[in-house]
Design an enzyme around this catalytic site. Structure first.
Site, PDB file in Angstrom:
ATOM      1  N   CYS A 268       0.817  -1.223   0.000  1.00  0.00           N
ATOM      2  CA  CYS A 268       0.000   0.000   0.000  1.00  0.00           C
ATOM      3  C   CYS A 268       0.847   1.268   0.000  1.00  0.00           C
ATOM      4  O   CYS A 268       0.658   2.161  -0.833  1.00  0.00           O
ATOM      5  CB  CYS A 268      -0.991  -0.021   1.162  1.00  0.00           C
ATOM      6  SG  CYS A 268      -0.278   0.184   2.810  1.00  0.00           S
ATOM      7  N   HIS A 316      -2.673   1.476   6.796  1.00  0.00           N
ATOM      8  CA  HIS A 316      -3.036   1.349   5.382  1.00  0.00           C
ATOM      9  C   HIS A 316      -3.220   2.736   4.776  1.00  0.00           C
ATOM     10  O   HIS A 316      -3.651   3.677   5.458  1.00  0.00           O
ATOM     11  CB  HIS A 316      -4.322   0.531   5.219  1.00  0.00           C
ATOM     12  CG  HIS A 316      -4.603   0.166   3.793  1.00  0.00           C
ATOM     13  ND1 HIS A 316      -3.906  -0.809   3.127  1.00  0.00           N
ATOM     14  CD2 HIS A 316      -5.496   0.671   2.882  1.00  0.00           C
ATOM     15  CE1 HIS A 316      -4.363  -0.914   1.890  1.00  0.00           C
ATOM     16  NE2 HIS A 316      -5.314  -0.021   1.714  1.00  0.00           N
ATOM     17  N   HIS A 328      -5.862   1.875  -4.320  1.00  0.00           N
ATOM     18  CA  HIS A 328      -4.960   1.348  -3.285  1.00  0.00           C
ATOM     19  C   HIS A 328      -4.535  -0.069  -3.626  1.00  0.00           C
ATOM     20  O   HIS A 328      -5.119  -0.725  -4.497  1.00  0.00           O
ATOM     21  CB  HIS A 328      -5.632   1.404  -1.908  1.00  0.00           C
ATOM     22  CG  HIS A 328      -6.726   0.399  -1.711  1.00  0.00           C
ATOM     23  ND1 HIS A 328      -6.906  -0.270  -0.518  1.00  0.00           N
ATOM     24  CD2 HIS A 328      -7.708  -0.060  -2.543  1.00  0.00           C
ATOM     25  CE1 HIS A 328      -7.950  -1.085  -0.615  1.00  0.00           C
ATOM     26  NE2 HIS A 328      -8.450  -0.977  -1.821  1.00  0.00           N
TER      27      HIS A 328
END
Length: 353
Positions: A268, A316, A328
């Site tokens: 990520c 994240h 993402h």
């Protein structure tokens, strides 16, 4: 009476053995259920399995960000160590030249009838101590004072460099050990998630997006969700944010690989770093550093190109593209994709440029 006591001890011992066996079996059953990968798992519903798998992926991603941070620090420590060793080597070479010069002066004085103290300097096992000795100071003439001071200074500088290098070496070893711990955690979590998913029928795995249509999606089919950036780039606050958004769109369908920063696979924070690197902006490697890499913005202020962060541990990150959507790199079960920012607990946002 001895005959009566003996059977009672045997009975008590048998009861203890049975009790211990019962406790051991109960403990084994509990441990199996706790791991989430034992024989009882096929009884879980697909939704329960998904919840467990999502939790494992989240924990693995948190460990991945710690791994990324430790790797960054290990690389910095290694670079510092190399630099210190290079400096020490250069200073040692300079020291040898200075000592050779003192030796030449000593030889000349010896031929003139006197044994110069620099000869002893060349022979001693502890030159720094000898240079500081009262005898040397008394015997050394003013002609050599500058050379002697230069040798003394270089000796001390070399020792300082070696001491600093030793500290950096210890730091590097510590970071390397930390990397191994985080890697073990990551691989353990991902392995447990794969085993959980493997217990489900193929149709359920496809629904949950393990090795079904999500993970096997190609870059072309992934872009069918949103074929072009459209207004995302025109609504970006500046050209660099627009360039980062365009890069992220071009990477739709790329696989998730923990620790990867592109160009063909990402985790990520690696995707975010690569997107802004393509726009000429250098970002930190980890989510918990990236959130401080720009100006914080509220959810109502979001514009394409903003970084959006999730979970309380800031584990994240995604790239906002407008209309409540982001691009993402989710986890190993899905490629780089478009998703709503409501999909995970929102933790904050940053505008990089």
């Amino acid at each position: 009476m001895a005959a009566h006591r003996k059977p009672r001890r045997r009975s008590a011992g048998g009861h203890t053995v049975r009790t211990a066996a019962t406790i051991a079996l109960a403990g084994a059953a509990t441990a199996t259920g706790f791991d989430g990968i034992g024989h009882a798992e096929p009884q879980l519903t697909p939704a329960q399995v998904k919840a467990k798998v999502d939790q494992l992926y989240q924990e693995a991603e948190a460990a991945t960000e710690k791994y990324n941070g430790a790797k960054e620090k290990a690389e910095a420590a290694e670079n510092r160590l190399d630099s210190l060793r290079d400096q020490a080597a250069r200073r040692t070479e300079q020291l040898n030249e200075a000592r050779d010069a003192l030796g030449s002066i000593a030889a000349a004085q010896y031929r003139g009838g006197g044994l110069d103290p620099a000869v002893q300097l060349a022979l001693t096992d502890d030159p720094d101590r000898y240079l500081d000795s009262a005898e040397f100071v008394e015997r050394a003439g003013s002609r050599q004072a500058t050379s002697v001071a230069n040798v003394r200074r270089q000796l001390r500088e070399i020792e300082q460099l070696r001491g600093a290098a030793h500290i950096e070496l210890d730091t590097l070893k510590s970071r390397q050990a930390e990397l191994k711990r985080h890697k073990k955690t990551i691989t353990g979590k991902l392995g447990a998630a794969r085993r959980l998913m493997a217990q489900l029928p193929a149709e359920d795995r496809a629904v949950l997006g393990d090795d079904g249509d999500r993970a096997s999606r190609t870059a072309t089919s992934a872009r069918e969700e949103l074929t072009t950036p459209g207004t995302a780039t025109t609504e970006a606050p500046n050209s660099r944010a627009a360039a980062a958004v365009s890069y992220a769109y071009a990477k739709l369908g790329s696989p998730y690989v923990w620790g990867a920063t592109g160009p063909d696979a990402f985790d990520c924070s690696g995707l975010i770093q690569a997107a802004y690197r393509s726009a000429g902006v250098s970002l930190p490697r980890t989510t918990y550093a990236q959130i401080d890499a720009g100006r914080r913005v509220s959810r109502s202020e979001l514009l394409p190109g903003d970084l959006v962060f999730f979970y309380s541990g800031i584990s994240h990150v995604g790239l906002y593209i407008g209309n409540g959507q982001m691009i993402h790199a989710p986890n190993p079960s899905a490629p780089v994709r478009v998703a709503p920012i409501d999909q995970m607990p929102f933790a904050g946002a940053t505008r990089v440029v």
